[in-house]
Design a protein around this motif. Structure first.
Motif, PDB file in Angstrom:
ATOM      1  N   VAL A  32      40.680  32.918  46.662  1.00  9.68           N
ATOM      2  CA  VAL A  32      41.353  33.457  45.413  1.00  9.68           C
ATOM      3  C   VAL A  32      42.597  32.852  45.204  1.00  9.68           C
ATOM      4  N   VAL A  33      43.554  33.275  46.593  1.00 13.61           N
ATOM      5  CA  VAL A  33      45.259  33.325  46.704  1.00 13.61           C
ATOM      6  C   VAL A  33      44.860  31.665  46.995  1.00 13.61           C
ATOM      7  N   ASP A  34      44.474  31.312  48.213  1.00 13.84           N
ATOM      8  CA  ASP A  34      44.678  29.898  47.716  1.00 13.84           C
ATOM      9  C   ASP A  34      44.483  28.249  46.964  1.00 13.84           C
ATOM     10  N   THR A  35      43.541  29.230  46.420  1.00 15.19           N
ATOM     11  CA  THR A  35      43.673  28.071  45.405  1.00 15.19           C
ATOM     12  C   THR A  35      44.500  28.164  43.755  1.00 15.19           C
ATOM     13  N   ILE A  36      44.840  29.535  43.694  1.00 14.49           N
ATOM     14  CA  ILE A  36      46.126  29.475  42.988  1.00 14.49           C
ATOM     15  C   ILE A  36      46.985  28.550  43.540  1.00 14.49           C
ATOM     16  N   GLU A  37      47.322  29.201  44.781  1.00  7.49           N
ATOM     17  CA  GLU A  37      48.256  27.839  45.719  1.00  7.49           C
ATOM     18  C   GLU A  37      48.906  27.099  45.611  1.00  7.49           C
ATOM     19  N   LYS A  38      47.917  26.372  46.068  1.00  2.60           N
ATOM     20  CA  LYS A  38      47.321  25.055  45.596  1.00  2.60           C
ATOM     21  C   LYS A  38      47.752  23.996  43.934  1.00  2.60           C
ATOM     22  N   LEU A  39      46.951  25.212  43.228  1.00  7.17           N
ATOM     23  CA  LEU A  39      47.459  24.521  41.895  1.00  7.17           C
ATOM     24  C   LEU A  39      49.188  24.889  41.392  1.00  7.17           C
ATOM     25  N   GLY A  40      49.804  25.209  43.070  1.00  7.12           N
ATOM     26  CA  GLY A  40      51.223  25.637  41.810  1.00  7.12           C
ATOM     27  C   GLY A  40      50.985  26.442  40.730  1.00  7.12           C
ATOM     28  N   ILE A  41      50.006  27.397  40.318  1.00  2.59           N
ATOM     29  CA  ILE A  41      49.957  28.452  39.653  1.00  2.59           C
ATOM     30  C   ILE A  41      51.495  29.620  38.774  1.00  2.59           C
ATOM     31  N   ALA A  42      51.357  29.944  40.394  1.00  8.68           N
ATOM     32  CA  ALA A  42      52.101  30.552  40.257  1.00  8.68           C
ATOM     33  C   ALA A  42      53.824  30.858  39.913  1.00  8.68           C
ATOM     34  N   ASP A  43      54.712  29.204  39.929  1.00 10.05           N
ATOM     35  CA  ASP A  43      55.540  29.101  39.744  1.00 10.05           C
ATOM     36  C   ASP A  43      55.751  29.360  37.658  1.00 10.05           C
ATOM     37  N   ARG A  44      54.631  29.238  37.862  1.00  6.72           N
ATOM     38  CA  ARG A  44      54.477  29.359  35.934  1.00  6.72           C
ATOM     39  C   ARG A  44      53.976  30.519  34.943  1.00  6.72           C
ATOM     40  N   VAL A  45      54.199  31.349  36.032  1.00  6.43           N
ATOM     41  CA  VAL A  45      53.807  32.865  35.454  1.00  6.43           C
ATOM     42  C   VAL A  45      54.894  33.805  36.189  1.00  6.43           C
ATOM     43  N   ASP A  46      55.137  34.741  35.570  1.00  5.87           N
ATOM     44  CA  ASP A  46      55.977  35.984  36.120  1.00  5.87           C
ATOM     45  C   ASP A  46      55.156  37.773  36.906  1.00  5.87           C
ATOM     46  N   GLY A  47      53.437  37.144  36.591  1.00  2.00           N
ATOM     47  CA  GLY A  47      53.027  38.189  38.178  1.00  2.00           C
ATOM     48  C   GLY A  47      51.212  37.940  37.415  1.00  2.00           C
ATOM     49  N   PHE A  48      50.878  38.825  38.327  1.00  2.00           N
ATOM     50  CA  PHE A  48      49.711  38.710  37.586  1.00  2.00           C
ATOM     51  C   PHE A  48      49.411  40.016  37.225  1.00  2.00           C
ATOM     52  N   SER A  49      47.619  39.788  37.351  1.00  2.00           N
ATOM     53  CA  SER A  49      46.745  41.251  37.561  1.00  2.00           C
ATOM     54  C   SER A  49      45.976  41.078  38.347  1.00  2.00           C
ATOM     55  N   THR A  50      45.128  42.193  38.663  1.00  2.00           N
ATOM     56  CA  THR A  50      43.790  41.975  39.800  1.00  2.00           C
ATOM     57  C   THR A  50      43.059  42.517  39.133  1.00  2.00           C
ATOM     58  N   THR A  51      41.881  42.789  38.583  1.00  2.00           N
ATOM     59  CA  THR A  51      40.693  43.598  37.747  1.00  2.00           C
ATOM     60  C   THR A  51      39.702  44.170  39.044  1.00  2.00           C
ATOM     61  N   ASP A  52      39.529  45.907  38.327  1.00  2.00           N
ATOM     62  CA  ASP A  52      38.810  46.565  39.048  1.00  2.00           C
ATOM     63  C   ASP A  52      37.443  46.808  38.960  1.00  2.00           C
ATOM     64  N   ASN A  53      36.391  46.319  39.261  1.00  2.00           N
ATOM     65  CA  ASN A  53      35.196  46.364  39.747  1.00  2.00           C
ATOM     66  C   ASN A  53      34.463  46.259  37.737  1.00  2.00           C
ATOM     67  N   PRO A  54      34.750  45.204  37.300  1.00  2.07           N
ATOM     68  CA  PRO A  54      34.606  45.108  36.001  1.00  2.07           C
ATOM     69  C   PRO A  54      33.120  44.847  35.593  1.00  2.07           C
ATOM     70  N   LEU A  55      32.657  45.499  34.744  1.00  4.88           N
ATOM     71  CA  LEU A  55      31.498  45.740  33.982  1.00  4.88           C
ATOM     72  C   LEU A  55      30.733  46.288  35.344  1.00  4.88           C
ATOM     73  N   ALA A  56      31.573  47.039  36.137  1.00  3.87           N
ATOM     74  CA  ALA A  56      30.379  47.748  36.962  1.00  3.87           C
ATOM     75  C   ALA A  56      30.240  47.210  38.356  1.00  3.87           C
ATOM     76  N   LYS A  57      30.719  46.137  38.110  1.00  6.21           N
ATOM     77  CA  LYS A  57      29.974  45.344  39.504  1.00  6.21           C
ATOM     78  C   LYS A  57      30.794  44.937  40.472  1.00  6.21           C
ATOM     79  N   LEU A  58      30.414  45.377  41.658  1.00  4.04           N
ATOM     80  CA  LEU A  58      30.726  45.174  42.501  1.00  4.04           C
ATOM     81  C   LEU A  58      32.077  44.140  43.293  1.00  4.04           C
ATOM     82  N   LYS A  59      33.079  44.233  43.545  1.00  3.55           N
ATOM     83  CA  LYS A  59      33.754  43.102  44.224  1.00  3.55           C
ATOM     84  C   LYS A  59      34.603  43.408  44.952  1.00  3.55           C
ATOM     85  N   PHE A  60      35.668  43.037  45.891  1.00  2.00           N
ATOM     86  CA  PHE A  60      36.984  43.196  46.377  1.00  2.00           C
ATOM     87  C   PHE A  60      37.543  43.686  45.951  1.00  2.00           C
ATOM     88  N   ASN A  61      37.934  45.173  46.351  1.00  2.00           N
ATOM     89  CA  ASN A  61      39.122  46.167  45.841  1.00  2.00           C
ATOM     90  C   ASN A  61      40.904  45.617  45.472  1.00  2.00           C
TER      91      ASN A  61
END
Length: 304
Positions: A32-61
């Motif tokens: 996911v980080v690689d995709t963001i870097e490839k698209l150059g999005i980081a230069d256009r935002v001030d920060g990010f957020s990461t979600t925590d198992n939304p909809l109670a579905k198991l995801k990466f920490n």
């Protein structure tokens, strides 16, 4: 970097944009980080957020994902922590660990019910709602744990954020929740997606009233935006997701475009999404962009 983010949040006419990322059901987040870097999005935002198992579905920490984003881009990340999955011991332990790896912007969330989880017979913890986590952060910022015991090595400053619905039939419901979250120390309150100017203006009016009631002048409303490019998405949000108002004009316009072609549907949805994005930037440029990891779509909006 956190101090700069908070400074931009508090500057009334200064643009502040964070982008939500959703860790996947994988033992990896760097793709996911690689995709963001490839698209150059980081230069256009001030920060990010990461979600925590939304909809109670198991995801990466979410905390580790936040660390990886920060390390790659040098920009602050709001790591979501859900009350559903942790008691007060685990909450504090995770906060200490996050502090040690410099993940210090925390988005406090009560969390979706465990009964909708993809894990069999999962049970929610829910010792309290997200206000407990905000109170714990207050304690940590004072150098003590939730039981009042002093830390030998005090945590570095933690920056608490919270969430709110964007719409309610009774506006007093929203006002009450704004006041509660401000009272418990939230620096920024991120709304569910907003889809029209009238909804935005009403939220801003309620939020100013909440600041007067609570006396917490430093609190800032952050407008959630979710670009919709399909009729079925707009209809689902309008019919099944509480706390969101999708105007009939959106549904009608997407319906007419849908009858013509998928390409027309996407074009009109993107145009509608751009309209509200630009409107929010003009009126109240504090934005949290949610795209369900559709980062190409995020790039289109951010590029204008």
């Amino acid at each position: 970097m956190f101090e700069r983010l908070i400074s931009k949040l508090h500057e009334p006419k200064t643009s502040y944009i964070t982008l939500e990322t959703t860790p996947r059901h994988d033992a990896d987040f760097l793709s996911v980080v690689d995709t963001i870097e490839k698209l150059g999005i980081a230069d256009r935002v001030d920060g990010f957020s990461t979600t925590d198992n939304p909809l109670a579905k198991l995801k990466f920490n979410a905390i580790i994902a936040a660390m990886q984003l920060q390390q790659r881009f040098g920009k602050p990340v709001l790591a979501t922590m859900s009350m559903r999955d942790r008691n007060k011991i685990a909450l504090q332990s995770d906060l200490l660990g996050a502090n040690g790896i410099d993940v210090r912007a925390i988005l406090a969330l009560t969390g979706d019910p465990a009964k909708i989880s993809d894990q069999p017979a999962a049970k929610g913890v829910f010792e309290s709602d997200s206000s407990m986590l905000l109170d714990i952060i207050k304690c940590f910022n004072a150098g003590i744990d939730y039981a009042g015991r002093e830390f030998g090595i005090k945590p570095k400053p933690i920056y608490p954020f919270a969430v709110s619905n964007a719409f309610a039939k009774n506006p007093k419901t929203l006002l009450k929740k704004f006041v509660k979250k401000l009272d418990h120390g939230a620096l920024g309150i991120i709304t569910q997606p907003v889809f029209d100017k009238e909804n935005l203006l009403k939220l801003l009016e309620l939020f100013e009233e909440a600041k007067e009631i609570s006396g917490k002048k430093e609190g800032v409303l952050i407008v959630g935006l979710f670009p919709v490019t399909k009729l079925k998405t707009a209809q689902f949000l309008a019919s099944h997701v509480p706390g969101i108002h999708v105007p009939k004009s959106w549904i009608d316009r997407l319906y007419e475009a849908h009858k013509k072609s998928e390409k027309e549907e996407h074009k009109h949805g993107l145009a509608l999404s751009r309209e509200i994005f630009e409107s929010v930037k003009t009126i109240h440029p504090k934005i949290h962009l949610m795209t369900a990891n559709r980062f190409t779509l995020a790039k289109k909006l951010l590029e204008g």
